[in-house]
Scaffold this active site. Structure first.
Site, PDB file in Angstrom:
ATOM      1  N   CYS A   1       0.842  -1.203   0.000  1.00  0.00           N
ATOM      2  CA  CYS A   1       0.000   0.000   0.000  1.00  0.00           C
ATOM      3  C   CYS A   1       0.879   1.256   0.000  1.00  0.00           C
ATOM      4  O   CYS A   1       0.574   2.233  -0.691  1.00  0.00           O
ATOM      5  CB  CYS A   1      -0.931   0.006   1.210  1.00  0.00           C
ATOM      6  SG  CYS A   1      -2.374  -1.061   1.020  1.00  0.00           S
TER       7      CYS A   1
ATOM      8  N   ASP B   1      10.581  -6.177  -8.232  1.00  0.00           N
ATOM      9  CA  ASP B   1      10.804  -6.765  -6.914  1.00  0.00           C
ATOM     10  C   ASP B   1      12.147  -6.262  -6.381  1.00  0.00           C
ATOM     11  O   ASP B   1      13.146  -6.224  -7.098  1.00  0.00           O
ATOM     12  CB  ASP B   1      10.800  -8.296  -7.012  1.00  0.00           C
ATOM     13  CG  ASP B   1      10.652  -8.957  -5.653  1.00  0.00           C
ATOM     14  OD1 ASP B   1       9.590  -9.542  -5.379  1.00  0.00           O
ATOM     15  OD2 ASP B   1      11.614  -8.872  -4.852  1.00  0.00           O
TER      16      ASP B   1
ATOM     17  N   HIS C   1      -6.156  -2.634  -1.175  1.00  0.00           N
ATOM     18  CA  HIS C   1      -5.573  -3.648  -0.305  1.00  0.00           C
ATOM     19  C   HIS C   1      -6.505  -4.860  -0.178  1.00  0.00           C
ATOM     20  O   HIS C   1      -7.664  -4.729   0.188  1.00  0.00           O
ATOM     21  CB  HIS C   1      -5.280  -3.084   1.089  1.00  0.00           C
ATOM     22  CG  HIS C   1      -4.665  -4.111   2.005  1.00  0.00           C
ATOM     23  ND1 HIS C   1      -3.300  -4.273   2.113  1.00  0.00           N
ATOM     24  CD2 HIS C   1      -5.216  -5.049   2.805  1.00  0.00           C
ATOM     25  CE1 HIS C   1      -3.042  -5.270   2.954  1.00  0.00           C
ATOM     26  NE2 HIS C   1      -4.196  -5.756   3.391  1.00  0.00           N
TER      27      HIS C   1
ATOM     28  N   ASN D   1       1.716 -16.630  -4.469  1.00  0.00           N
ATOM     29  CA  ASN D   1       1.905 -17.317  -3.198  1.00  0.00           C
ATOM     30  C   ASN D   1       0.683 -16.981  -2.345  1.00  0.00           C
ATOM     31  O   ASN D   1       0.311 -15.809  -2.225  1.00  0.00           O
ATOM     32  CB  ASN D   1       3.177 -16.835  -2.503  1.00  0.00           C
ATOM     33  CG  ASN D   1       4.435 -17.288  -3.230  1.00  0.00           C
ATOM     34  OD1 ASN D   1       4.451 -18.352  -3.844  1.00  0.00           O
ATOM     35  ND2 ASN D   1       5.479 -16.488  -3.175  1.00  0.00           N
TER      36      ASN D   1
ATOM     37  N   GLY E   1       4.117 -19.625   1.195  1.00  0.00           N
ATOM     38  CA  GLY E   1       5.292 -18.783   0.949  1.00  0.00           C
ATOM     39  C   GLY E   1       4.986 -17.304   0.827  1.00  0.00           C
ATOM     40  O   GLY E   1       5.846 -16.511   0.444  1.00  0.00           O
TER      41      GLY E   1
ATOM     42  N   HIS F   1      -0.473  -8.598   0.980  1.00  0.00           N
ATOM     43  CA  HIS F   1      -1.217  -7.760   0.034  1.00  0.00           C
ATOM     44  C   HIS F   1      -1.090  -8.498  -1.295  1.00  0.00           C
ATOM     45  O   HIS F   1       0.034  -8.709  -1.777  1.00  0.00           O
ATOM     46  CB  HIS F   1      -0.589  -6.356  -0.017  1.00  0.00           C
ATOM     47  CG  HIS F   1      -1.244  -5.377  -0.963  1.00  0.00           C
ATOM     48  ND1 HIS F   1      -1.579  -4.089  -0.585  1.00  0.00           N
ATOM     49  CD2 HIS F   1      -1.589  -5.488  -2.264  1.00  0.00           C
ATOM     50  CE1 HIS F   1      -2.113  -3.445  -1.622  1.00  0.00           C
ATOM     51  NE2 HIS F   1      -2.121  -4.287  -2.661  1.00  0.00           N
TER      52      HIS F   1
ATOM     53  N   HIS G   1      -0.473 -10.161  -4.647  1.00  0.00           N
ATOM     54  CA  HIS G   1       0.477  -9.818  -5.708  1.00  0.00           C
ATOM     55  C   HIS G   1       0.734 -11.031  -6.584  1.00  0.00           C
ATOM     56  O   HIS G   1       0.729 -12.163  -6.112  1.00  0.00           O
ATOM     57  CB  HIS G   1       1.791  -9.280  -5.133  1.00  0.00           C
ATOM     58  CG  HIS G   1       2.420 -10.164  -4.091  1.00  0.00           C
ATOM     59  ND1 HIS G   1       1.982 -10.207  -2.787  1.00  0.00           N
ATOM     60  CD2 HIS G   1       3.427 -11.047  -4.172  1.00  0.00           C
ATOM     61  CE1 HIS G   1       2.706 -11.077  -2.106  1.00  0.00           C
ATOM     62  NE2 HIS G   1       3.591 -11.613  -2.916  1.00  0.00           N
TER      63      HIS G   1
ATOM     64  N   HIS H   1       3.604 -12.642  -9.054  1.00  0.00           N
ATOM     65  CA  HIS H   1       5.014 -12.578  -9.441  1.00  0.00           C
ATOM     66  C   HIS H   1       5.159 -12.895 -10.934  1.00  0.00           C
ATOM     67  O   HIS H   1       4.589 -13.885 -11.403  1.00  0.00           O
ATOM     68  CB  HIS H   1       5.835 -13.633  -8.689  1.00  0.00           C
ATOM     69  CG  HIS H   1       5.947 -13.436  -7.205  1.00  0.00           C
ATOM     70  ND1 HIS H   1       7.053 -12.846  -6.616  1.00  0.00           N
ATOM     71  CD2 HIS H   1       5.117 -13.759  -6.193  1.00  0.00           C
ATOM     72  CE1 HIS H   1       6.892 -12.840  -5.291  1.00  0.00           C
ATOM     73  NE2 HIS H   1       5.723 -13.385  -5.007  1.00  0.00           N
TER      74      HIS H   1
END
Ligand code: 5GP
Ligand code: ZN
Length: 106
Positions: free
Chosen positions: A7, A30, A46, A86, A92, A97, A99, A101
């Site tokens: 956030c 990242d 969020h 994840n 993991g 929040h 996301h 990858h």
């Protein structure tokens, strides 16, 4: 309540290398890459994890996946990449929040 780290990134309260954003999502690098290209696709609103979403958010999920595909193309890794959610501590997930990858560039 204290905002979570993503956030704060979305609200530009902490810096990050933002690649793309619109009113719903934010795409940024990242900070601790696990692949030559490691990018995160994050909803601005969020939400803790995928487990909190249902049919109402399918457009958001579609937008996240298509943004990942576009980012892979822009970074020249369309020929091979991984997309990963994840979910939960056991899965993991460290940052609570949602996301996605994007990993590639090997
Ligand atoms: P998770 O394990 O929760 O699925 O992944 C969280 C990811 O967020 C990790 O790959 C981690 O390196 C990344 N991350 C954590 N804090 C920050 C930060 O402050 N900025 C950026 N850009 N990435 C972060
Ligand atoms: Zn958050």
């Amino acid at each position: 309540m204290e905002q979570c780290v993503f956030c704060k990134i979305v609200n530009k309260e902490i810096p990050s290398e933002i690649i793309y954003e619109n009113d719903k999502i934010c795409v940024f690098k990242d900070i601790n890459p696990k692949a030559p290209v490691h990018i995160l696709i994050v909803p601005k609103k969020h939400t803790e994890s995928l487990n909190e979403l249902d049919e109402r958010e399918k457009d958001l999920l579609g937008e996240m996946v298509l943004a990942a595909k576009k980012t892979a193309k822009d970074f020249g890794i369309s020929d091979g990449y991984k997309l990963l959610f994840n979910v939960g501590k056991k899965g993991g997930q460290i940052v609570e929040h949602l996301h996605l990858h994007l990993l590639g560039g090997w």
